[in-house]
Each structure stands twice: as C-alpha cells, then as structure tokens.
Design a protein around this motif. Structure first.
Motif, PDB file in Angstrom:
ATOM      1  N   ALA A 143     -20.709  25.164 -27.191  1.00  8.76           N
ATOM      2  CA  ALA A 143     -20.353  25.331 -28.599  1.00  8.76           C
ATOM      3  C   ALA A 143     -20.743  24.099 -29.405  1.00  8.76           C
ATOM      4  CB  ALA A 143     -18.853  25.601 -28.725  1.00  8.76           C
ATOM      5  N   ALA A 144     -20.510  22.910 -28.831  1.00  8.69           N
ATOM      6  CA  ALA A 144     -20.879  21.671 -29.520  1.00  8.69           C
ATOM      7  C   ALA A 144     -22.390  21.566 -29.692  1.00  8.69           C
ATOM      8  CB  ALA A 144     -20.352  20.466 -28.738  1.00  8.69           C
ATOM      9  N   GLY A 145     -23.128  21.952 -28.651  1.00  7.71           N
ATOM     10  CA  GLY A 145     -24.578  21.923 -28.751  1.00  7.71           C
ATOM     11  C   GLY A 145     -25.096  22.881 -29.801  1.00  7.71           C
ATOM     12  N   ARG A 146     -24.509  24.069 -29.843  1.00  4.79           N
ATOM     13  CA  ARG A 146     -24.912  25.050 -30.847  1.00  4.79           C
ATOM     14  C   ARG A 146     -24.562  24.558 -32.255  1.00  4.79           C
ATOM     15  NH1 ARG A 146     -28.061  29.471 -30.416  1.00  4.79           N
ATOM     16  NH2 ARG A 146     -26.632  30.795 -31.574  1.00  4.79           N
ATOM     17  N   TYR A 147     -23.396  23.930 -32.382  1.00  2.00           N
ATOM     18  CA  TYR A 147     -23.000  23.404 -33.691  1.00  2.00           C
ATOM     19  C   TYR A 147     -24.027  22.380 -34.163  1.00  2.00           C
ATOM     20  CZ  TYR A 147     -20.010  21.705 -37.449  1.00  2.00           C
ATOM     21  OH  TYR A 147     -19.511  21.359 -38.686  1.00  2.00           O
ATOM     22  N   LYS A 148     -24.428  21.485 -33.247  1.00  2.00           N
ATOM     23  CA  LYS A 148     -25.424  20.477 -33.591  1.00  2.00           C
ATOM     24  C   LYS A 148     -26.744  21.123 -33.981  1.00  2.00           C
ATOM     25  CE  LYS A 148     -27.009  16.272 -33.901  1.00  2.00           C
ATOM     26  NZ  LYS A 148     -26.558  15.389 -34.999  1.00  2.00           N
ATOM     27  N   GLN A 149     -27.163  22.155 -33.249  1.00  9.39           N
ATOM     28  CA  GLN A 149     -28.403  22.845 -33.564  1.00  9.39           C
ATOM     29  C   GLN A 149     -28.320  23.556 -34.910  1.00  9.39           C
ATOM     30  OE1 GLN A 149     -29.132  25.544 -30.311  1.00  9.39           O
ATOM     31  NE2 GLN A 149     -30.307  24.029 -29.151  1.00  9.39           N
ATOM     32  N   MET A 150     -27.254  24.322 -35.106  1.00  5.36           N
ATOM     33  CA  MET A 150     -27.177  25.192 -36.282  1.00  5.36           C
ATOM     34  C   MET A 150     -26.909  24.436 -37.573  1.00  5.36           C
ATOM     35  SD  MET A 150     -25.286  28.642 -34.844  1.00  5.36           S
ATOM     36  CE  MET A 150     -23.719  27.822 -34.572  1.00  5.36           C
ATOM     37  N   THR A 151     -26.423  23.176 -37.472  1.00  4.82           N
ATOM     38  CA  THR A 151     -26.201  22.380 -38.677  1.00  4.82           C
ATOM     39  C   THR A 151     -27.361  21.429 -38.954  1.00  4.82           C
ATOM     40  OG1 THR A 151     -24.924  20.781 -37.365  1.00  4.82           O
ATOM     41  CG2 THR A 151     -23.681  22.505 -38.550  1.00  4.82           C
ATOM     42  N   HIS A 152     -28.437  21.522 -38.161  1.00  2.00           N
ATOM     43  CA  HIS A 152     -29.627  20.725 -38.440  1.00  2.00           C
ATOM     44  C   HIS A 152     -30.131  21.115 -39.838  1.00  2.00           C
ATOM     45  CE1 HIS A 152     -33.741  19.236 -38.280  1.00  2.00           C
ATOM     46  NE2 HIS A 152     -33.412  18.525 -37.202  1.00  2.00           N
ATOM     47  N   PRO A 153     -30.447  20.131 -40.688  1.00  2.11           N
ATOM     48  CA  PRO A 153     -30.843  20.454 -42.073  1.00  2.11           C
ATOM     49  C   PRO A 153     -31.954  21.489 -42.176  1.00  2.11           C
ATOM     50  CG  PRO A 153     -30.525  18.090 -41.824  1.00  2.11           C
ATOM     51  CD  PRO A 153     -30.412  18.681 -40.450  1.00  2.11           C
ATOM     52  N   ASP A 154     -32.945  21.430 -41.290  1.00  2.00           N
ATOM     53  CA  ASP A 154     -34.051  22.386 -41.364  1.00  2.00           C
ATOM     54  C   ASP A 154     -33.614  23.789 -40.967  1.00  2.00           C
ATOM     55  OD1 ASP A 154     -35.708  20.377 -42.202  1.00  2.00           O
ATOM     56  OD2 ASP A 154     -36.603  20.008 -40.232  1.00  2.00           O
ATOM     57  N   VAL A 155     -32.635  23.888 -40.057  1.00  2.00           N
ATOM     58  CA  VAL A 155     -32.125  25.195 -39.657  1.00  2.00           C
ATOM     59  C   VAL A 155     -31.265  25.786 -40.761  1.00  2.00           C
ATOM     60  CG1 VAL A 155     -30.691  26.427 -37.988  1.00  2.00           C
ATOM     61  CG2 VAL A 155     -32.236  24.614 -37.204  1.00  2.00           C
ATOM     62  N   VAL A 156     -30.452  24.946 -41.384  1.00  2.00           N
ATOM     63  CA  VAL A 156     -29.580  25.413 -42.465  1.00  2.00           C
ATOM     64  C   VAL A 156     -30.404  25.982 -43.621  1.00  2.00           C
ATOM     65  CG1 VAL A 156     -27.995  24.605 -44.253  1.00  2.00           C
ATOM     66  CG2 VAL A 156     -27.640  23.929 -41.872  1.00  2.00           C
ATOM     67  N   LYS A 157     -31.580  25.417 -43.846  1.00  2.00           N
ATOM     68  CA  LYS A 157     -32.409  25.900 -44.950  1.00  2.00           C
ATOM     69  C   LYS A 157     -32.815  27.356 -44.758  1.00  2.00           C
ATOM     70  CE  LYS A 157     -34.509  21.444 -46.187  1.00  2.00           C
ATOM     71  NZ  LYS A 157     -35.776  20.660 -46.199  1.00  2.00           N
ATOM     72  N   VAL A 158     -33.122  27.761 -43.534  1.00  3.22           N
ATOM     73  CA  VAL A 158     -33.608  29.120 -43.293  1.00  3.22           C
ATOM     74  C   VAL A 158     -32.514  30.059 -42.789  1.00  3.22           C
ATOM     75  CG1 VAL A 158     -35.974  28.373 -42.903  1.00  3.22           C
ATOM     76  CG2 VAL A 158     -34.403  28.490 -40.977  1.00  3.22           C
ATOM     77  N   ARG A 159     -31.450  29.521 -42.195  1.00  5.07           N
ATOM     78  CA  ARG A 159     -30.352  30.350 -41.707  1.00  5.07           C
ATOM     79  C   ARG A 159     -29.017  29.743 -42.137  1.00  5.07           C
ATOM     80  NH1 ARG A 159     -32.611  32.189 -35.720  1.00  5.07           N
ATOM     81  NH2 ARG A 159     -34.356  33.360 -36.562  1.00  5.07           N
TER      82      ARG A 159
END
Length: 447
Positions: A143-159
C-alpha cells in the motif's frame, strides 16, 4: 525509462471493462498461497528504511508510526527483530510464500528462544501469528509503495482520481459492510477521505485503490468524482493509553491512516531515513557519520519556575503537563506515535531519592515537558551500559536560541522508561545524542 513511465506501465487500465476481464481471467493473488507476484521497488524501500524497535504490544505504536518503525508485538531483542525483519524483506523483495515464511518464522523463534508470545502454544496459533506478521507487513508495504507511485506528480497529472476497490487482492470470506459500501467510490487523489480511509483499513483487509484518468471515468459513465460518504465517526478507547479517541466507522483502531503517506511526504526527510544498525565499533571522530544540520531555534513558551521549591513540587509540575501526578503514572503518545510512560520515576534515583535539581533542571521542568510534547527531533540509537550490554536510547530534542531542551528515554528490560530529563550543560553532549536513526522530525516548525 523514467520513474513516471515505469509507474504508469505498472498500473493496469482501470475502466469497468478491464476490471471485469481481470476478475474472470486473472483473479487477485491470495496471500494464503503466496505473496505479491511482482516485487515493487517502492515497497522494498519502504520496508528497508524502517527502524527496528522493541515493543510490548502492537498498540505501543500509533498506526502512522509503523511507517518508520518495524515492530513485532512482544519482540524485545534486536537480534530477534533483525531475523523477522529479514524474513519479511524476503517476502517483499523475493516473493517467498506464506508457507515458506512460516518455516522461517519457526526457525527464527527457535533459534532466539522467543517464548511467551500470543499463539505460541498450538500449531494453529503459530500459523496464525506467522500469517499476521506476513500479511500485515506485505499489505502495508504494498500500500505504501502504491501510494508513493500514485502520488508521483507525473502520474497525478494523467490519473488524478482514485477508486476504492473492495476485495482488490482476494475475495474475503466475511466482507466488512462499510468496505463493501465504499467499493467503486471515486474521489480525487488529494481528497481528505484518503487520509483515513486509504486501505488496508483493518487486520487482513484486502481492499485496494486504483488510479483513474478522466477518460476512465467517461468509459464508466461518470461525469466526475463521486460525492464523498458522510464522515461517520465512533469513539473507542486507546488500549495503550486509555484515552478516548475518534475512529471512522468501518476502520479498525490503529488503521485510520494511509500507510506510506508519512513516509512518502517526509515526516522524516527522505535523505535522512535509514534503518538502525547494531552499535558499530567506536570510530575516530573524523570517520563518524555526521548528524544533519540542527533545526532552526524555536523559543520555549513555557515559563521557568521559582527556585527553592520542594523537589516534589517541580516533579508534579512536569507530570501534570501530561495528566500524571506524584503517585499516578500515565501512558502518553509522543509526536511520533509511540507510547511513553510518564511517572515520578523520571525524577528519582534507583534508590528512590529525588534528583529534580540535578543539572539545574528543577526550575526548567516545564520547558522539558514542552520538549517532550513538541520536540524538533526524536532520535533512537544504541548505547552500552557499564557492563558492556547494549540498550536503546530514545532522545527528544528541542532547540532554542539561548537554551536547549533535552529528554532521554531508554529501553530497559520490558518497557520504554524515562531515565533522565535535563537541559544539557554542554552543546557537545547534546550533539552526541543526535546520532543513530532520526525517528521523527518536526518538518513544520523547524524549517
């Protein structure tokens, strides 16, 4: 390949049709049969930066404190914790299955002579305890790894949207009613809901979160994010401190936080995060690792007390800041979420005599209380006693322009206990304690 591209490629399409196909063709992994299929570097990093800490019980740490500390309830010896920490690391990084982990668990317990732990007496109990350690650490690391991935600025821009998925990793035999109700809920990634409802939301919870793009929402027939559910709360008793605290409905005590959020957002700056190793041989001063620059000073708000009072009056003034008193001890949670016992023993010698006046701390006890309640840093490090035995020190440090506060606790036998509280008489003494692993840093007031 950039970090953002790797993350995006690791996140599967999240529209309704793809969810349906995945349910039929590729059922989510079952922890009873094995671990996660693929190692996730962010999950590995999250686990490896944890500091091993002895505890009497799981409740000795608040939920978010587990972002920085690796604990196993009742495990108080570092060699034992190191073995368990390594076994969990193999599960996260190498994908060892639960049966394989159980074999390692039994071997580690036997090798270190660990007794008295819950579940020890039966084969079923031992299997259950191994599963708790295995699944809790794998679920939260993932869950922590996914949180880190999904809150990456470039990921937040598209998802920029997140969907709550009930039973994302396995179909639970006894679904939690509220978790089922949240299934399919779509909110923005930065909505307040996720701060307390980001899964897992309880023991063996298999819920998850999937990031969505605007196109994903359109395919699902949604114009935008959903209306958040009402913030229903319930009051429960903190079993470690006895305090009455509010917990969201549907979430077990201690799980009302987003695993990895404090780690990802820097409660301790990333460059200062590291595990705590056993005390190395003494090194020349020039070869010792240097502590980070001291935080900016903050003036104390507490007043100095008048000199010449009876020693118990000074002790009582300190204790009352925490709801304790002479003859009445309390368990209190520090800024990092750890339980600390507060009692008059902080100001007594082993023979029971008062030592409040030692090092001029009697008139400054309220500032010492402020140091413990609102520190700049919390450190943990190894030390040796007069017989050469290792023990752990936890140091609470508060800076001021003209004066410094310092509170120190140690792990002794079975519990954290306060051993001293004083303003250091030399700056070099205080700097010596800024060693080991930085457990917590006040990133709001100390910048």
């Amino acid at each position: 390949m950039t970090v953002a591209l790797r993350i995006l490629q690791s996140i599967r399409p999240a529209n309704a049709a793809s969810f349906a196909r995945r349910r039929v063709a590729r059922p989510a992994p079952r922890f009873a049969e094995g671990g996660f299929r693929l190692a996730m570097q962010e999950a590995i990093d999250f686990h490896r930066q944890k500091v091993r800490l002895p505890t009497r019980g799981y409740r000795d740490l608040a939920g978010n404190a587990h972002d920085r500390a690796f604990v196993v309830a009742g495990a108080t010896r570092d060699a034992l914790l190191a073995g368990l920490h390594g076994a969990v690391d193999a599960a996260i990084a190498d994908g060892i299955t639960l049966p394989q982990f159980r074999e390692r668990f039994d071997d580690i317990v036997a090798r270190h002579g660990w007794t008295g732990w819950t579940g020890e007496g039966t084969e079923a109990g031992r299997a259950w305890r191994a599963r708790v350690i295995y699944e809790t650490n794998l679920l939260t690391a993932h869950a922590a790894g996914r949180y880190k991935q999904m809150t990456h600025p470039d990921v937040v821009k598209v998802r920029p949207f997140w969907m709550y998925r009930h039973g994302d990793r396995r179909r639970p035999a006894n679904p939690r009613v509220q978790h089922v109700a949240w299934n399919g809920l779509v909110l923005r990634w930065d909505h307040e809901f996720w701060k307390k409802h980001y899964p897992p939301n309880g023991w063996f919870c298999s819920c998850g979160v999937r990031p969505l793009s605007q196109r994903d929402l359109t395919r699902m027939g949604k114009d935008g994010p959903d209306t958040p559910p009402p913030a229903a709360m319930r009051r429960v008793r903190d079993p470690a401190t006895g305090d009455s605290v509010e917990v969201p409905e549907g979430i077990e005590f201690g799980w009302d936080h987003a695993p990895g959020r404090d780690w990802a957002e820097g409660v301790v700056p990333r460059e200062l995060q590291k595990p705590l190793d056993v005390l190395p041989p003494e090194l020349p001063r020039s070869e010792r690792a240097q502590a980070p620059a001291a935080p900016a000073g903050r003036a104390f708000t507490a007043d100095s007390l008048a000199p010449g009072l009876p020693p118990e009056d000074y002790a009582q003034a300190f204790l009352k800041e925490f709801g304790a008193d002479v003859g009445k001890s309390v368990a209190w949670r520090d800024a990092a979420g750890h339980v600390v016992p507060i009692s008059e023993e902080l100001f007594k010698t082993a023979s029971g005599a008062w030592k409040v006046a030692k090092r001029g701390r009697d008139t400054e006890v309220l500032k010492l209380a402020e140091t413990l309640k609102d520190p700049d840093e919390i450190w943990v490090n190894w030390a040796r006693d007069a017989d050469g035995a290792l023990y752990l020190l936890r140091s609470y440090i508060r800076w001021a322009e003209a004066e410094r506060g310092f509170v120190m606790f140690e792990w002794a036998a079975r519990a954290w206990r306060g051993v001293t509280a004083f303003p250091p008489d030399r700056n070099t003494y205080l700097e010596k304690e800024r060693r080991g692993a930085l457990l917590w840093k006040n990133t709001v007031n100390s910048e």
